[in-house]
Write a protein that holds these residues in place. Structure first.
Motif, PDB file in Angstrom:
ATOM      1  N   THR A   1       0.857  -1.194   0.000  1.00  0.00           N
ATOM      2  CA  THR A   1       0.000   0.000   0.000  1.00  0.00           C
ATOM      3  C   THR A   1       0.898   1.250   0.000  1.00  0.00           C
ATOM      4  O   THR A   1       1.305   1.733   1.046  1.00  0.00           O
ATOM      5  CB  THR A   1      -0.913  -0.024   1.237  1.00  0.00           C
ATOM      6  OG1 THR A   1      -1.412  -1.357   1.385  1.00  0.00           O
ATOM      7  CG2 THR A   1      -2.076   0.931   1.087  1.00  0.00           C
ATOM      8  N   THR A   2       1.162   1.763  -1.207  1.00  0.00           N
ATOM      9  CA  THR A   2       2.195   2.790  -1.320  1.00  0.00           C
ATOM     10  C   THR A   2       1.647   4.179  -1.643  1.00  0.00           C
ATOM     11  O   THR A   2       2.419   5.124  -1.742  1.00  0.00           O
ATOM     12  CB  THR A   2       3.215   2.408  -2.417  1.00  0.00           C
ATOM     13  OG1 THR A   2       2.499   2.275  -3.644  1.00  0.00           O
ATOM     14  CG2 THR A   2       3.922   1.115  -2.095  1.00  0.00           C
ATOM     15  N   SER A   3       0.336   4.310  -1.806  1.00  0.00           N
ATOM     16  CA  SER A   3      -0.185   5.646  -2.117  1.00  0.00           C
ATOM     17  C   SER A   3      -1.248   6.037  -1.104  1.00  0.00           C
ATOM     18  O   SER A   3      -1.822   5.178  -0.413  1.00  0.00           O
ATOM     19  CB  SER A   3      -0.798   5.666  -3.518  1.00  0.00           C
ATOM     20  OG  SER A   3      -2.007   4.930  -3.527  1.00  0.00           O
ATOM     21  N   ILE A   4      -1.488   7.337  -1.007  1.00  0.00           N
ATOM     22  CA  ILE A   4      -2.535   7.831  -0.093  1.00  0.00           C
ATOM     23  C   ILE A   4      -3.891   7.222  -0.477  1.00  0.00           C
ATOM     24  O   ILE A   4      -4.648   6.775   0.390  1.00  0.00           O
ATOM     25  CB  ILE A   4      -2.596   9.377  -0.137  1.00  0.00           C
ATOM     26  CG1 ILE A   4      -1.275   9.989   0.349  1.00  0.00           C
ATOM     27  CG2 ILE A   4      -3.771   9.901   0.691  1.00  0.00           C
ATOM     28  CD1 ILE A   4      -0.941   9.806   1.813  1.00  0.00           C
ATOM     29  N   GLU A   5      -4.150   7.154  -1.796  1.00  0.00           N
ATOM     30  CA  GLU A   5      -5.429   6.607  -2.255  1.00  0.00           C
ATOM     31  C   GLU A   5      -5.595   5.159  -1.784  1.00  0.00           C
ATOM     32  O   GLU A   5      -6.663   4.754  -1.302  1.00  0.00           O
ATOM     33  CB  GLU A   5      -5.534   6.640  -3.791  1.00  0.00           C
ATOM     34  CG  GLU A   5      -5.580   8.037  -4.394  1.00  0.00           C
ATOM     35  CD  GLU A   5      -4.237   8.759  -4.328  1.00  0.00           C
ATOM     36  OE1 GLU A   5      -3.188   8.092  -4.201  1.00  0.00           O
ATOM     37  OE2 GLU A   5      -4.237  10.015  -4.360  1.00  0.00           O
ATOM     38  N   ALA A   6      -4.519   4.392  -1.922  1.00  0.00           N
ATOM     39  CA  ALA A   6      -4.595   2.982  -1.529  1.00  0.00           C
ATOM     40  C   ALA A   6      -4.784   2.854  -0.012  1.00  0.00           C
ATOM     41  O   ALA A   6      -5.537   1.987   0.468  1.00  0.00           O
ATOM     42  CB  ALA A   6      -3.331   2.246  -1.980  1.00  0.00           C
ATOM     43  N   LEU A   7      -4.113   3.745   0.730  1.00  0.00           N
ATOM     44  CA  LEU A   7      -4.249   3.710   2.194  1.00  0.00           C
ATOM     45  C   LEU A   7      -5.664   4.079   2.621  1.00  0.00           C
ATOM     46  O   LEU A   7      -6.243   3.459   3.527  1.00  0.00           O
ATOM     47  CB  LEU A   7      -3.247   4.684   2.842  1.00  0.00           C
ATOM     48  CG  LEU A   7      -1.780   4.240   2.830  1.00  0.00           C
ATOM     49  CD1 LEU A   7      -0.859   5.412   3.149  1.00  0.00           C
ATOM     50  CD2 LEU A   7      -1.548   3.085   3.826  1.00  0.00           C
ATOM     51  N   GLU A   8      -6.233   5.091   1.964  1.00  0.00           N
ATOM     52  CA  GLU A   8      -7.603   5.490   2.280  1.00  0.00           C
ATOM     53  C   GLU A   8      -8.537   4.294   2.134  1.00  0.00           C
ATOM     54  O   GLU A   8      -9.388   4.042   2.995  1.00  0.00           O
ATOM     55  CB  GLU A   8      -8.090   6.571   1.291  1.00  0.00           C
ATOM     56  CG  GLU A   8      -7.555   7.968   1.542  1.00  0.00           C
ATOM     57  CD  GLU A   8      -8.117   8.953   0.513  1.00  0.00           C
ATOM     58  OE1 GLU A   8      -7.326   9.435  -0.320  1.00  0.00           O
ATOM     59  OE2 GLU A   8      -9.346   9.198   0.537  1.00  0.00           O
ATOM     60  N   ALA A   9      -8.362   3.574   1.008  1.00  0.00           N
ATOM     61  CA  ALA A   9      -9.250   2.451   0.721  1.00  0.00           C
ATOM     62  C   ALA A   9      -9.043   1.325   1.728  1.00  0.00           C
ATOM     63  O   ALA A   9     -10.008   0.781   2.291  1.00  0.00           O
ATOM     64  CB  ALA A   9      -8.989   1.942  -0.701  1.00  0.00           C
ATOM     65  N   SER A  10      -7.766   1.004   2.008  1.00  0.00           N
ATOM     66  CA  SER A  10      -7.550  -0.176   2.848  1.00  0.00           C
ATOM     67  C   SER A  10      -7.797   0.111   4.328  1.00  0.00           C
ATOM     68  O   SER A  10      -8.240  -0.763   5.065  1.00  0.00           O
ATOM     69  CB  SER A  10      -6.148  -0.749   2.616  1.00  0.00           C
ATOM     70  OG  SER A  10      -5.183   0.046   3.265  1.00  0.00           O
ATOM     71  N   LEU A  11      -7.552   1.357   4.780  1.00  0.00           N
ATOM     72  CA  LEU A  11      -7.742   1.650   6.204  1.00  0.00           C
ATOM     73  C   LEU A  11      -9.083   2.317   6.480  1.00  0.00           C
ATOM     74  O   LEU A  11      -9.471   2.503   7.647  1.00  0.00           O
ATOM     75  CB  LEU A  11      -6.607   2.537   6.736  1.00  0.00           C
ATOM     76  CG  LEU A  11      -5.187   1.939   6.635  1.00  0.00           C
ATOM     77  CD1 LEU A  11      -4.170   2.879   7.282  1.00  0.00           C
ATOM     78  CD2 LEU A  11      -5.115   0.558   7.315  1.00  0.00           C
ATOM     79  N   GLY A  12      -9.781   2.719   5.424  1.00  0.00           N
ATOM     80  CA  GLY A  12     -11.074   3.363   5.632  1.00  0.00           C
ATOM     81  C   GLY A  12     -10.980   4.715   6.312  1.00  0.00           C
ATOM     82  O   GLY A  12     -11.870   5.130   7.065  1.00  0.00           O
ATOM     83  N   LEU A  13      -9.884   5.430   6.073  1.00  0.00           N
ATOM     84  CA  LEU A  13      -9.696   6.750   6.674  1.00  0.00           C
ATOM     85  C   LEU A  13      -9.640   7.811   5.569  1.00  0.00           C
ATOM     86  O   LEU A  13      -9.264   7.494   4.436  1.00  0.00           O
ATOM     87  CB  LEU A  13      -8.372   6.780   7.455  1.00  0.00           C
ATOM     88  CG  LEU A  13      -8.322   5.934   8.728  1.00  0.00           C
ATOM     89  CD1 LEU A  13      -6.894   5.838   9.246  1.00  0.00           C
ATOM     90  CD2 LEU A  13      -9.255   6.526   9.800  1.00  0.00           C
TER      91      LEU A  13
END
Lengths: 570, 570
Positions: free
Chosen positions: A258-270
């Motif tokens: 998970t290397t991008s902000i977009e991917a983090l938003e999706a995976s962490l729900g934040l």
């Protein structure tokens, strides 16, 4: 027109990107010789010279003295202020056959200081203000939109020298006033906005921006009118920090791949604002520096460039990540082996998710001031709706073309060059200076961008290549030819600038060209009009034509032109 | 003057080489930024602009249209005509960050042809003549004498396009006439002389030369007035060859250590004209070529450059001598392994002493046509006393400064660039062209070189930086100040260009500066003159001053200036 060097085009070349670019090419104002290198054709040359003359009159009015410095400028002088290296990415350099280096001049602050040092001996000669019109080179990677962004252009650059800061403020205000009058006379609706000082040094600077969708610049504007700034400089009112740290200690979480902000938003729900985005760039010595922003904010490169003292951001490579003890995609400020710059939008009392500086891992509840320390500065883009720094109203973001800029750099150059004068108290003091630029070609095209219709250019009277356009229809009719030539002769005797369409072309072609070229007043001398002892008079900006008796047409035009000249000189 | 940017100097800097160079610096006309790179200070800027305006008016008068081509010019266009390589030794080049090459423009023949190809479609648009004022770069190895030989200068270059040779001749004559009028109005006594076409191509060219000892050029002039040519081009009437070969066969003679013509003269007791001088140079491909002249003639490098197609002669090295089967000091044309160019002064029926192409040996009784064959061409310098090629009178050699040049190059560029128009007969024909240059800065300094006295510059009225110089003495006397300011105000209201010496300086300093700066009319408002209700009026060019009643002084000056303007506009 039968002999004019420069022919009008029915269609704009496909590369023409904006309405002004298209019309500039179609009306034979200028032609490219290569990407970003333009020739003024005779018609455009006349416009350019009128723009130059208006700028000149307003500079002379505030007591600036015209001079001319060369295009080729020796490297050793640029090196005195460090700008030889700083400007490398965006300038053209050359060497003579002895290996001595020169720059195709970018601006002339260094050189005008050299002159001031030899011409101004004492405080009695101050204040002094000089200016010149001279070709400048800019190695633009992406020349665009005709004359809006080019690689060579003539700039009017003025330079003020004052005794002290108070004197500089007066000179700056005088130039600001001259710019307001100049752009008004050019028919440009330019607003002054706070701007970054870029490669010029100092802290106070304004740009004159003409708001138009074709502009490259983004301007933050408060609708109440109390704040206008280029995005490179714009700030907004920040939410107050609550001053408490998150109760939770920072903990590592697994975030494989998970290397991008977009991917983090999706995976962490934040939301994006819950993350810290960390970028790694190089400083002046090529060493890595980290830049940290909230995940929902974008980096303003100009703000970072200013901090780093560069004209171009150089991003770090894999080796730099390794040197800083991190990995791309998972970089964060905690424990990083590089200095950290953190944006003012990062709230110091709040816990964020940030990279853990190892593969497939992030940290949560990372707090500035507790988990890492950093230099805090404004590095983000202001966005539409951010609160105005002065009144809190939601800011608007508009596009603009920068047609002029003014810089109060103070002693920035004088210090580096030891440029001093003998003060009244017998000591030597540093010159306190400012510089003031207007791009001539860019102003011409911006006039077209903001003053045209779907048929062509509508020149403001003050800068129109000619004042009156006489169209003879048909040219091969002896009566028409004689009447038209007589009118042209009379007008020219009375010092009116006349473009005469003496070509053997149809009415359609001639009227289309007249609309395209956009001379303020068109007079048609035709078989039909002469039948009623009249000529047809039409203003380019108006839809209506009127018939004027042939025998009073010249007097009528002289009167119209005289009034238009008076209005334009104001 | 108290605020003028640019201060006068009591002494000329030691590097100033000519009277004009010294006065130009002392009067604050221009200042060097580096060797051969000059800034026009405000006073000189006004002169330069007046010179430019006179040139412009005379170009406009013959129907030339003003435009402006850029300073940076793309390499690929220069390469179409071979001038990218040819001009390498004397031009500045630069690269953009993508590696694309540009030249700081040398002239614009290639580029104006590009424009003609796109703007001129048919014979109906011809003839056409365009011009511009633009900065040019020349990598002069030895910039000298201030503005006379610089590395950057503004040139007015004009370009004509015609249907055919007859049209070109008309355009060329029109420009020749414009140049005569231009230099006359500038106050320059310029004569037109035949000249080499140099790097311009074609065969017909003239230079406008101002004869002065400070000039770089040498001009052959027939006192009868029927022949004037730059030494680069000048010829003379040759003695007729007798057509017989020497009876003696060529024989080798020992000449140990005798490697110069001077040494041979001494050791063999023969005059220099009895020897052949052989030089070895490189051709376009770097191969050796021999050049043979009589021992009493000097090589004219321009003539050889023209034959070789170079802008710089490259002399051969030891390896080249070996490759040609010769040795330095003993080279000769007989049996040489290199092509031979022989000067027209070598008489084909006569026996000469020449190098034997081996150490310590020469050949005597060497005859052109019997002992060696060669391409015969004019390669020598004409000298004082050589017979005029037209009338046989002895030529004089004078020095001159080239202030303008005109070239009728015909289809030289059009052929290489395939630059054609649609002819009346439906075929495509090559443009037939010429180019026409005037150096603006060099003209300014040449005016100073030829119009000054030991106290300073004497500006011809038409190019003087101001028309009237008002000197107030002393400035701190209220009556004097009021009278002087009143006079200045009245004159300026009447559109007279006034330089006002409002400084707190002594009479000595003020008069010395007035003489140095050289404004045509000086008015002194002093305590003494006001005592007799007068002001003192003095023309710079005249030794005498006169007292003029104070109350009519302004009217009198307006009248004088008006008459001077009328005379200057002629």
């Amino acid at each position: 027109m039968s002999r004019m060097f420069g022919r009008t085009l029915r269609e704009a070349p496909s590369e023409a990107q904006t309405p002004g670019h298209q019309l500039m090419l179609r009306a034979a104002i200028a032609r490219p010789l290569a990407a970003g290198l333009y020739t003024w054709l005779p018609l455009g040359f006349r416009v350019m010279k009128k723009v130059e003359q208006i700028i000149r009159e307003e500079q002379d009015r505030i007591g600036a003295q015209e001079m001319e410095m060369p295009v080729l400028t020796p490297a050793e002088v640029w090196k005195m202020t460090g700008r030889w290296d700083m400007l490398e990415p965006i300038t053209f350099r050359t060497k003579d056959h002895n290996g001595r280096e020169f720059m195709v001049s970018y601006t002339h602050e260094e050189f005008v200081h050299l002159h001031a040092m030899s011409e101004i001996l004492s405080y009695r000669q101050l204040p002094a203000m000089v200016y010149h019109f001279q070709s400048k080179g800019r190695d633009e990677v992406r020349p665009r939109a005709g004359l809006l962004r080019v690689r060579e252009f003539v700039m009017k650059d003025a330079y003020s020298f004052d005794l002290d800061q108070a004197g500089l403020e007066k000179s700056y205000a005088a130039q600001h006033g001259a710019y307001v009058r100049t752009f008004q006379r050019l028919g440009l609706d330019a607003i002054s906005v706070e701007s970054d000082t870029g490669a010029m040094g100092g802290d106070i600077a304004h740009e004159f921006q003409v708001l138009t969708e074709v502009g490259d610049d983004h301007i933050a504007i408060c609708p109440t009118g109390d704040y206008r700034a280029n995005l490179e400089r714009a700030t907004h009112r920040l939410a107050a920090a609550d001053g408490t740290f998150p109760t939770a200690e920072r903990t590592e979480i697994a975030t494989p791949g998970t290397t991008s902000i977009e991917a983090l938003e999706a995976s962490l729900g934040l939301p994006a604002s819950a993350f810290l985005k960390t970028l790694l760039v190089k400083d002046a010595r090529g060493q890595p520096v980290a830049v940290v922003l909230p995940g929902d904010r974008t980096l303003n490169e100009a703000k970072l460039r200013k901090r780093l003292g560069f004209v171009e951001i150089r991003f770090a490579g894999d080796a730099d990540f390794a040197a800083a003890g991190s990995v791309p995609g998972f970089i964060g400020p905690v424990g990083l082996g590089a200095p950290v710059l953190v944006d003012t939008c990062v709230v110091s009392g709040r816990g964020y998710v940030a990279g853990a500086n190892k593969k497939d891992a992030h940290l949560k509840d990372v707090a500035l001031g507790r988990d890492f320390t950093a230099e805090v500065l404004d590095l983000h883009d202001v966005v539409e709706g951010d609160p105005c720094p002065k009144c809190g109203s939601p800011l608007q973001i508009k596009r603009g073309v920068e047609v002029g800029n003014i810089f109060a750099y103070g002693t920035y150059y004088a210090e580096k060059m030891n440029a001093t004068y003998l003060a009244e108290d017998g000591t030597r003091k540093l010159f306190v200076g400012g510089s003031y630029g207007i791009g001539v070609g860019r102003s011409v095209q911006t006039i077209i961008e903001t003053s045209h219709d779907d048929r062509g250019i509508i020149w403001p009277f003050a800068v129109a290549p000619y004042e009156v356009h006489v169209v003879a229809l048909p040219m091969n009719d002896e009566t028409v030819r004689a009447a038209a030539e007589g009118l042209v002769g009379t007008l020219e005797e009375k010092d009116i600038q006349v473009l005469f369409d003496d070509r053997d072309e149809s009415a359609g072609v001639k009227f289309a060209d007249a609309d395209l070229i956009g001379i303020p007043f068109r007079v048609t001398v035709s078989k039909r009009s002469l039948g009623s002892k009249s000529v047809e008079l039409k203003a380019r900006a108006s839809a209506d034509a009127e018939l004027v008796p042939h025998d009073v047409a010249a007097d009528r035009l002289v009167d119209i032109v005289r009034r238009a000249r008076e209005a334009a000189a104001r």
